[in-house]
Each structure stands twice: as C-alpha cells, then as structure tokens.
Scaffold this motif. Sequence first.
Motif, PDB file in Angstrom:
ATOM      1  N   TRP A  55       0.851  -1.184   0.000  1.00 50.46           N
ATOM      2  CA  TRP A  55       0.000   0.000   0.000  1.00 50.46           C
ATOM      3  C   TRP A  55       0.886   1.232   0.000  1.00 50.46           C
ATOM      4  CZ3 TRP A  55      -5.316  -1.048   1.675  1.00 50.46           C
ATOM      5  CH2 TRP A  55      -6.146   0.069   1.615  1.00 50.46           C
ATOM      6  N   GLY A  56       0.656   2.137  -0.931  1.00 44.77           N
ATOM      7  CA  GLY A  56       1.476   3.332  -0.979  1.00 44.77           C
ATOM      8  C   GLY A  56       0.677   4.551  -1.371  1.00 44.77           C
ATOM      9  N   SER A  57       1.153   5.698  -0.942  1.00 47.81           N
ATOM     10  CA  SER A  57       0.545   6.974  -1.286  1.00 47.81           C
ATOM     11  C   SER A  57       1.528   7.778  -2.114  1.00 47.81           C
ATOM     12  CB  SER A  57       0.189   7.752  -0.027  1.00 47.81           C
ATOM     13  OG  SER A  57      -0.131   9.093  -0.349  1.00 47.81           O
ATOM     14  N   ALA A  58       1.068   8.310  -3.227  1.00 49.87           N
ATOM     15  CA  ALA A  58       1.924   9.149  -4.065  1.00 49.87           C
ATOM     16  C   ALA A  58       2.388  10.399  -3.314  1.00 49.87           C
ATOM     17  CB  ALA A  58       1.199   9.533  -5.344  1.00 49.87           C
ATOM     18  N   LEU A  59       1.727  10.723  -2.213  1.00 44.51           N
ATOM     19  CA  LEU A  59       2.166  11.861  -1.386  1.00 44.51           C
ATOM     20  C   LEU A  59       3.491  11.549  -0.686  1.00 44.51           C
ATOM     21  CD1 LEU A  59      -1.230  12.820   0.288  1.00 44.51           C
ATOM     22  CD2 LEU A  59      -0.121  13.927  -1.669  1.00 44.51           C
ATOM     23  N   LEU A  60       3.817  10.262  -0.565  1.00 41.40           N
ATOM     24  CA  LEU A  60       5.034   9.847   0.137  1.00 41.40           C
ATOM     25  C   LEU A  60       6.203   9.564  -0.788  1.00 41.40           C
ATOM     26  CD1 LEU A  60       3.431   7.465   2.764  1.00 41.40           C
ATOM     27  CD2 LEU A  60       4.120   9.856   3.054  1.00 41.40           C
ATOM     28  N   GLY A  61       5.956   9.639  -2.101  1.00 43.08           N
ATOM     29  CA  GLY A  61       7.050   9.406  -3.037  1.00 43.08           C
ATOM     30  C   GLY A  61       6.572   8.783  -4.326  1.00 43.08           C
ATOM     31  N   GLU A  62       7.538   8.518  -5.181  1.00 42.58           N
ATOM     32  CA  GLU A  62       7.278   7.951  -6.496  1.00 42.58           C
ATOM     33  C   GLU A  62       6.874   6.488  -6.338  1.00 42.58           C
ATOM     34  OE1 GLU A  62       7.952   6.005 -10.069  1.00 42.58           O
ATOM     35  OE2 GLU A  62       9.560   5.875  -8.616  1.00 42.58           O
ATOM     36  N   PRO A  63       5.792   6.043  -7.004  1.00 41.80           N
ATOM     37  CA  PRO A  63       5.285   4.685  -6.806  1.00 41.80           C
ATOM     38  C   PRO A  63       6.312   3.568  -6.991  1.00 41.80           C
ATOM     39  CG  PRO A  63       3.644   5.968  -7.952  1.00 41.80           C
ATOM     40  CD  PRO A  63       4.881   6.813  -7.870  1.00 41.80           C
ATOM     41  N   ARG A  64       7.195   3.666  -7.994  1.00 37.97           N
ATOM     42  CA  ARG A  64       8.193   2.619  -8.185  1.00 37.97           C
ATOM     43  C   ARG A  64       9.078   2.475  -6.961  1.00 37.97           C
ATOM     44  NH1 ARG A  64      12.893   2.957  -8.373  1.00 37.97           N
ATOM     45  NH2 ARG A  64      12.873   5.125  -8.971  1.00 37.97           N
ATOM     46  N   ALA A  65       9.521   3.602  -6.418  1.00 34.54           N
ATOM     47  CA  ALA A  65      10.372   3.576  -5.228  1.00 34.54           C
ATOM     48  C   ALA A  65       9.610   3.044  -4.015  1.00 34.54           C
ATOM     49  CB  ALA A  65      10.913   4.977  -4.945  1.00 34.54           C
ATOM     50  N   LEU A  66       8.339   3.411  -3.875  1.00 29.79           N
ATOM     51  CA  LEU A  66       7.523   2.910  -2.761  1.00 29.79           C
ATOM     52  C   LEU A  66       7.341   1.396  -2.859  1.00 29.79           C
ATOM     53  CD1 LEU A  66       4.730   5.642  -2.649  1.00 29.79           C
ATOM     54  CD2 LEU A  66       6.635   5.374  -1.054  1.00 29.79           C
ATOM     55  N   LEU A  67       7.072   0.900  -4.071  1.00 33.74           N
ATOM     56  CA  LEU A  67       6.912  -0.540  -4.248  1.00 33.74           C
ATOM     57  C   LEU A  67       8.223  -1.275  -3.995  1.00 33.74           C
ATOM     58  CD1 LEU A  67       4.591  -0.622  -7.379  1.00 33.74           C
ATOM     59  CD2 LEU A  67       3.989  -1.179  -5.017  1.00 33.74           C
ATOM     60  N   ALA A  68       9.318  -0.709  -4.484  1.00 38.32           N
ATOM     61  CA  ALA A  68      10.621  -1.326  -4.242  1.00 38.32           C
ATOM     62  C   ALA A  68      10.865  -1.458  -2.735  1.00 38.32           C
ATOM     63  CB  ALA A  68      11.731  -0.505  -4.906  1.00 38.32           C
ATOM     64  N   ARG A  69      10.628  -0.384  -2.007  1.00 40.79           N
ATOM     65  CA  ARG A  69      10.821  -0.406  -0.555  1.00 40.79           C
ATOM     66  C   ARG A  69       9.923  -1.464   0.088  1.00 40.79           C
ATOM     67  NH1 ARG A  69       8.996   4.681   2.149  1.00 40.79           N
ATOM     68  NH2 ARG A  69      10.119   5.571   0.412  1.00 40.79           N
ATOM     69  N   GLY A  70       8.667  -1.547  -0.349  1.00 35.65           N
ATOM     70  CA  GLY A  70       7.740  -2.530   0.194  1.00 35.65           C
ATOM     71  C   GLY A  70       8.169  -3.963  -0.064  1.00 35.65           C
ATOM     72  N   LEU A  71       8.904  -4.161  -1.150  1.00 40.58           N
ATOM     73  CA  LEU A  71       9.394  -5.489  -1.498  1.00 40.58           C
ATOM     74  C   LEU A  71      10.756  -5.790  -0.874  1.00 40.58           C
ATOM     75  CD1 LEU A  71       8.386  -5.453  -5.268  1.00 40.58           C
ATOM     76  CD2 LEU A  71       7.440  -6.966  -3.493  1.00 40.58           C
ATOM     77  N   GLY A  72      11.283  -4.838  -0.117  1.00 43.86           N
ATOM     78  CA  GLY A  72      12.592  -5.034   0.505  1.00 43.86           C
ATOM     79  C   GLY A  72      13.746  -4.805  -0.458  1.00 43.86           C
ATOM     80  N   LEU A  73      13.496  -4.073  -1.530  1.00 45.98           N
ATOM     81  CA  LEU A  73      14.513  -3.760  -2.535  1.00 45.98           C
ATOM     82  C   LEU A  73      15.011  -2.334  -2.322  1.00 45.98           C
ATOM     83  CD1 LEU A  73      12.533  -5.107  -5.621  1.00 45.98           C
ATOM     84  CD2 LEU A  73      14.464  -6.237  -4.492  1.00 45.98           C
ATOM     85  N   PRO A  74      16.172  -2.003  -2.886  1.00 50.34           N
ATOM     86  CA  PRO A  74      16.608  -0.600  -2.835  1.00 50.34           C
ATOM     87  C   PRO A  74      15.609   0.290  -3.573  1.00 50.34           C
ATOM     88  CG  PRO A  74      18.379  -2.037  -3.644  1.00 50.34           C
ATOM     89  CD  PRO A  74      17.137  -2.861  -3.565  1.00 50.34           C
ATOM     90  N   GLU A  75      15.406   1.484  -3.069  1.00 50.04           N
ATOM     91  CA  GLU A  75      14.459   2.406  -3.703  1.00 50.04           C
ATOM     92  C   GLU A  75      14.823   2.716  -5.148  1.00 50.04           C
ATOM     93  OE1 GLU A  75      13.412   5.944  -1.609  1.00 50.04           O
ATOM     94  OE2 GLU A  75      13.123   4.869   0.280  1.00 50.04           O
ATOM     95  N   GLU A  76      16.093   2.575  -5.492  1.00 49.43           N
ATOM     96  CA  GLU A  76      16.549   2.876  -6.850  1.00 49.43           C
ATOM     97  C   GLU A  76      16.328   1.710  -7.802  1.00 49.43           C
ATOM     98  OE1 GLU A  76      18.937   2.626  -4.224  1.00 49.43           O
ATOM     99  OE2 GLU A  76      18.322   4.604  -3.543  1.00 49.43           O
ATOM    100  N   ALA A  77      15.787   0.599  -7.323  1.00 50.92           N
ATOM    101  CA  ALA A  77      15.582  -0.581  -8.177  1.00 50.92           C
ATOM    102  C   ALA A  77      14.771  -0.194  -9.404  1.00 50.92           C
ATOM    103  CB  ALA A  77      14.886  -1.686  -7.395  1.00 50.92           C
ATOM    104  N   PRO A  78      15.191  -0.646 -10.594  1.00 49.52           N
ATOM    105  CA  PRO A  78      14.439  -0.316 -11.804  1.00 49.52           C
ATOM    106  C   PRO A  78      13.114  -1.080 -11.852  1.00 49.52           C
ATOM    107  CG  PRO A  78      16.254  -1.777 -12.333  1.00 49.52           C
ATOM    108  CD  PRO A  78      16.391  -1.423 -10.875  1.00 49.52           C
ATOM    109  N   TRP A  79      12.236  -0.629 -12.724  1.00 51.84           N
ATOM    110  CA  TRP A  79      10.924  -1.257 -12.848  1.00 51.84           C
ATOM    111  C   TRP A  79      11.032  -2.763 -13.063  1.00 51.84           C
ATOM    112  CZ3 TRP A  79       6.449  -0.316 -11.080  1.00 51.84           C
ATOM    113  CH2 TRP A  79       5.935   0.974 -11.002  1.00 51.84           C
ATOM    114  N   GLY A  80      11.969  -3.208 -13.883  1.00 57.87           N
ATOM    115  CA  GLY A  80      12.096  -4.634 -14.159  1.00 57.87           C
ATOM    116  C   GLY A  80      12.277  -5.465 -12.906  1.00 57.87           C
TER     117      GLY A  80
END
Length: 122
Positions: A55-80
Amino acid sequence: MALAWQSPVYLERGRLLDRLPEEVGFAVHLQAPAGFGKSVLAGQLAARLGMRTLWGSALLGEPRALLARGLGLPEEAPWGVVLEGLKAEPTLVVLEDLTGEEALSPLLRTLPCLLVLASRKP
C-alpha cells in the motif's frame, strides 16, 4: 500485510466488493472526492483476499520507489526488478493519492499484481 477494516464504523461494501476482480492481472481505478471511501473499499478488498498487500501513497514518493521499498529492494531498483518482485507471489497493490502524473506504464503494461489505483481527480 492487509489492514483490518472490520469495525462498527465502516459498513462492508459487499455489493461493490463482489464486482471487483480477485486475481492478479487486473487493474481497478477508484476515483472520488476525499472521504467517499476509496481507502475503506481497498482495505476491505485486501482483508477479503488475504494476499500479500503493498500500500502506498503518491504523497510519500514515487510509486516505483515505494513498491521497491515494500518489497525489501533498494528504492533505486528499476521497474524490471520491481515487477519481478511482484510476480514472486500473488500481490494486491494499492496506490493512493494519484495525480495522473505518475510513471506507471511498466506496471500497467504487465500487471504482475492486482492493482488498485485511487485518486481524487480523473
């Protein structure tokens, strides 16, 4: 982790929930003014499905970075990399407070999750 929405304050929206998809590969757009129950409906869907929920809010950041963080990945992880993480197990992704300016094309093209997009504006 799904949010617990069982409360005497929130009525279950059974009729609406029955109309929502319950499997990976679908996207739903909920658009309504603040306070109309978009988050409650998404939370009830998460509770009903019991699948991994990000679950993420665009108010807290860019969706790709939020999803990466939620998955335990670095925020800079690419979409792939993020998309592969979403494919690992059935996942409900709820992205709120969208403005329409977000770069969601990779996610929308592949739909490796059940995606709920919530916004106040069209």
